[in-house]
Every structure is written in structure tokens, then in C-alpha cells.
Design an enzyme around this catalytic site. Structure first.
Site, PDB file in Angstrom:
ATOM      1  N   PHE A  58     -18.048  83.471   9.288  1.00 15.14           N
ATOM      2  CA  PHE A  58     -16.595  84.339   9.795  1.00 15.14           C
ATOM      3  C   PHE A  58     -15.640  83.317  10.468  1.00 15.14           C
ATOM      4  O   PHE A  58     -14.749  83.753  11.526  1.00 15.14           O
ATOM      5  CB  PHE A  58     -16.939  85.106  11.291  1.00 15.14           C
ATOM      6  CG  PHE A  58     -19.033  85.552  11.208  1.00 15.14           C
ATOM      7  CD1 PHE A  58     -18.528  86.908  10.245  1.00 15.14           C
ATOM      8  CD2 PHE A  58     -19.701  85.390  11.311  1.00 15.14           C
ATOM      9  CE1 PHE A  58     -19.101  87.769   9.804  1.00 15.14           C
ATOM     10  CE2 PHE A  58     -20.543  86.511  10.630  1.00 15.14           C
ATOM     11  CZ  PHE A  58     -20.946  87.439   9.956  1.00 15.14           C
ATOM     12  N   HIS A  69      -2.033  56.376  16.520  1.00 16.03           N
ATOM     13  CA  HIS A  69      -0.622  56.067  16.733  1.00 16.03           C
ATOM     14  C   HIS A  69       0.307  56.293  15.659  1.00 16.03           C
ATOM     15  O   HIS A  69       0.873  56.144  14.975  1.00 16.03           O
ATOM     16  CB  HIS A  69      -0.722  54.743  17.176  1.00 16.03           C
ATOM     17  CG  HIS A  69      -0.646  53.734  18.300  1.00 16.03           C
ATOM     18  ND1 HIS A  69       0.143  53.788  19.914  1.00 16.03           N
ATOM     19  CD2 HIS A  69      -2.283  53.142  18.182  1.00 16.03           C
ATOM     20  CE1 HIS A  69      -0.633  52.970  20.206  1.00 16.03           C
ATOM     21  NE2 HIS A  69      -1.988  53.134  19.518  1.00 16.03           N
ATOM     22  N   HIS A  73       3.064  60.513  19.872  1.00 18.71           N
ATOM     23  CA  HIS A  73       1.847  60.144  20.165  1.00 18.71           C
ATOM     24  C   HIS A  73       2.157  59.102  21.727  1.00 18.71           C
ATOM     25  O   HIS A  73       3.749  58.686  21.783  1.00 18.71           O
ATOM     26  CB  HIS A  73       1.556  58.720  19.199  1.00 18.71           C
ATOM     27  CG  HIS A  73       1.732  57.107  18.767  1.00 18.71           C
ATOM     28  ND1 HIS A  73       3.048  57.623  17.681  1.00 18.71           N
ATOM     29  CD2 HIS A  73       1.723  56.590  19.511  1.00 18.71           C
ATOM     30  CE1 HIS A  73       2.678  56.103  17.604  1.00 18.71           C
ATOM     31  NE2 HIS A  73       3.179  55.308  18.525  1.00 18.71           N
ATOM     32  N   ASP A  75       1.210  55.374  23.562  1.00 18.19           N
ATOM     33  CA  ASP A  75       0.590  54.002  23.707  1.00 18.19           C
ATOM     34  C   ASP A  75       0.683  54.372  25.555  1.00 18.19           C
ATOM     35  O   ASP A  75       1.270  53.788  26.543  1.00 18.19           O
ATOM     36  CB  ASP A  75       2.648  53.269  23.474  1.00 18.19           C
ATOM     37  CG  ASP A  75       2.411  53.121  22.350  1.00 18.19           C
ATOM     38  OD1 ASP A  75       1.732  53.956  21.186  1.00 18.19           O
ATOM     39  OD2 ASP A  75       3.550  52.073  21.829  1.00 18.19           O
ATOM     40  N   HIS A  79      -3.208  49.295  25.034  1.00 17.75           N
ATOM     41  CA  HIS A  79      -2.865  49.281  23.571  1.00 17.75           C
ATOM     42  C   HIS A  79      -1.629  47.690  23.169  1.00 17.75           C
ATOM     43  O   HIS A  79      -2.173  47.175  21.805  1.00 17.75           O
ATOM     44  CB  HIS A  79      -1.339  50.313  22.552  1.00 17.75           C
ATOM     45  CG  HIS A  79      -0.333  50.146  21.554  1.00 17.75           C
ATOM     46  ND1 HIS A  79      -1.907  49.874  20.847  1.00 17.75           N
ATOM     47  CD2 HIS A  79       0.549  50.156  21.089  1.00 17.75           C
ATOM     48  CE1 HIS A  79      -0.502  50.053  19.667  1.00 17.75           C
ATOM     49  NE2 HIS A  79       0.340  49.803  20.128  1.00 17.75           N
ATOM     50  N   HIS A 206       7.410  47.145  23.931  1.00 23.86           N
ATOM     51  CA  HIS A 206       6.119  46.866  23.914  1.00 23.86           C
ATOM     52  C   HIS A 206       5.115  45.933  24.807  1.00 23.86           C
ATOM     53  O   HIS A 206       4.124  46.362  26.220  1.00 23.86           O
ATOM     54  CB  HIS A 206       4.632  46.939  22.076  1.00 23.86           C
ATOM     55  CG  HIS A 206       4.999  48.042  22.298  1.00 23.86           C
ATOM     56  ND1 HIS A 206       6.108  48.394  20.725  1.00 23.86           N
ATOM     57  CD2 HIS A 206       3.864  48.759  21.578  1.00 23.86           C
ATOM     58  CE1 HIS A 206       6.110  49.186  20.261  1.00 23.86           C
ATOM     59  NE2 HIS A 206       4.517  49.661  20.645  1.00 23.86           N
TER      60      HIS A 206
END
Length: 257
Positions: A58, A69, A73, A75, A79, A206
Site C-alpha cells: 500500500f 554537506h 545545506h 554548516d 563543522h 568557515h
């Protein structure tokens, strides 16, 4: 002050529109490719478990396999080495995932030079024209790179000298880390420039942003549909315990025409 009831009514009437800023996620979604000796994440894939048949008469359902990543997405601070003691993606306060959007348009500069780097004076000029960055703002960096979002080769733009995609200088990253923004969003594969490994420190967006409890969102689409100010951003990652990031649905609420 606008209440939630007013917001719901505005959404229902079309006075407020919802713009999807997410790149659809599939096995062909462009993803980062790190050179040796660095390890790469697995690309997204679906494994069919059943499809209205004997294993599931079903229903239809799949297993998914993906790196954290991949595609559009988020961070989380953990990270990056500078944020290693910070939040994982499940620990990000929900209030930090909803906030005003400030959209900086540098499509002309990035079109002329794919290695274009955002400088402090660029952001200061934007602030002088549009106003201060309010606490909780998501600063979105429009470069027009979303036009390559369905072509792996063009999206990464790699030659013998490396990847050529726009980003920011180390000085700009360090400066933005001192502002009250919640996060920084880009249309490219990562919040740093393609050649940011050669900056000091390497990958400064970063390093500085994640190390200062700011978040990154990548591979955004449709920023051209947002005004410089006045939109509300909703960033919705999976709350993966221990996760350094997550594929994310990113939505913007904007005034209707």
C-alpha cells in the site's frame, strides 16, 4: 506588531509569498569535489525499498544515502576546527534559524570575475544604503551563480589552477564574524571562494564565521526574487545529533505584488 494570525491570513491571501531558495536534491545535484589526499562525501542517492508491491503493497518508500554537506545545506559551527566546541546542527537554537534576510547583489562583479571577493567596504556600502544588519539577520550573497546549479562542471568551475567561484576576503570574514548576523548564505557550493584554500587563514569564511557561532547556508536559488531588505528567511535543516551540517530547505517570505 504583526501577529501570527495576521501572518497566516497574509499567506492565505497571497499578500505574503513564499519563495523556495532550495536547489532540488538528487543524484545529479552538483557537489563539492576535494582534491587528493582529502576525502569526499558521498553524493545523494535513493534506494527503493517498496513501491506498492510485495515488500509494501500500500505504500512506496526509500532509503536515502547522503553526505551532510550535499546540495543546499547548512554548516554548523562544529563543522570547522575553529568551531569544534560549538553547536552541532541539532543544537542550533531554533530562533537563530528564522530571521530577516539582507540580500547583497554582486552579480555584475562575479560575472566579470568568477574569483571576485567580497571586501569589508562592499558590506559597509550596502549598510550605508540599506541600514544596519539587525540581530539575527541572514546575510545573503547574490552572485548569479545559481544559473550553474544544474551543471557540475560549471558550478565548480575548475581548471589547472583550481576552482574559480566568488567568495570573500579573510578580512571581510573576520569583520562579519563580529556582526550580529545569524548566518551567511551563498549560491555557490560553499561559503568560501573556490580559491580560498590559498587565503590566510585557509577558508576564512568557515574559520571566522563558524568559529564565532555564525552559520553558513550554500547552494541557494532564486535570490533574485528577494528585495535587499524586508524578506524573512526560514532555514530548516534536519536536527542530526552530532551532525556537522544537513541538507536544508530554505524558504523566504516576501511581500506579494
Amino acid at each position: 506588531m504583526t501577529s501570527v494570525v495576521d501572518l497566516v491570513a497574509a499567506l492565505g491571501s497571497g499578500t505574503i509569498l513564499v519563495v523556495d531558495l532550495t536547489n532540488p536534491l538528487s543524484s545529479s545535484t552538483p557537489t563539492l569535489r576535494l582534491p587528493e589526499p582529502f576525502a569526499n562525501l558521498v553524493d545523494f542517492s535513493l534506494e527503493q525499498v517498496s513501491a506498492y508491491d510485495t515488500p509494501g503493497p500500500f505504500w512506496k518508500h526509500h532509503n536515502i544515502r547522503t553526505g551532510e554537506h550535499i546540495g543546499t545545506h547548512i554548516d554548523a559551527p562544529v563543522h570547522w576546527i575553529s568551531g569544534r566546541d560549538g553547536h552541532d546542527v541539532s543544537q542550533i537554537p531554533p530562533a537563530r534559524l528564522v530571521g530577516p534576510a539582507a540580500v547583497m547583489d554582486f552579480t555584475a562583479e562575479a560575472s566579470a570575475d568568477p574569483d571576485f571577493l567580497l571586501e569589508v567596504h562592499h558590506v559597509e556600502a550596502w549598510i550605508a544604503e540599506h541600514g544596519e544588519l539587525a540581530p539575527g539577520t541572514w546575510l545573503l550573497y547574490r552572485t548569479g551563480w545559481d544559473k550553474y546549479a544544474h551543471d557540475q562542471e560549471q558550478f565548480l568551475n575548475v581548471d589547472e589552477k583550481g576552482s574559480h567561484t566568488p567568495g570573500m576576503t579573510a578580512a571581510c570574514a573576520e569583520w562579519l564574524a563580529t556582526t550580529p548576523i545569524s548566518g551567511f548564505g551563498v549560491e555557490t557550493v560553499g561559503i568560501d571562494a573556490g580559491n580560498a584554500g590559498g587565503l590566510e587563514p585557509p577558508f576564512p569564511a568557515h574559520f571566522h564565521l563558524l568559529g564565532s557561532d555564525k552559520y553558513g547556508v550554500t547552494s541557494l536559488q532564486n535570490l533574485a526574487q528577494l528585495p535587499p531588505t524586508g524578506a524573512l528567511l526560514v532555514v530548516a535543516p534536519l536536527p542530526i545529533v552530532g551532525g556537522t551540517g544537513s541538507p536544508t530547505r530554505v524558504l523566504a517570505l516576501v511581500d506579494g505584488q
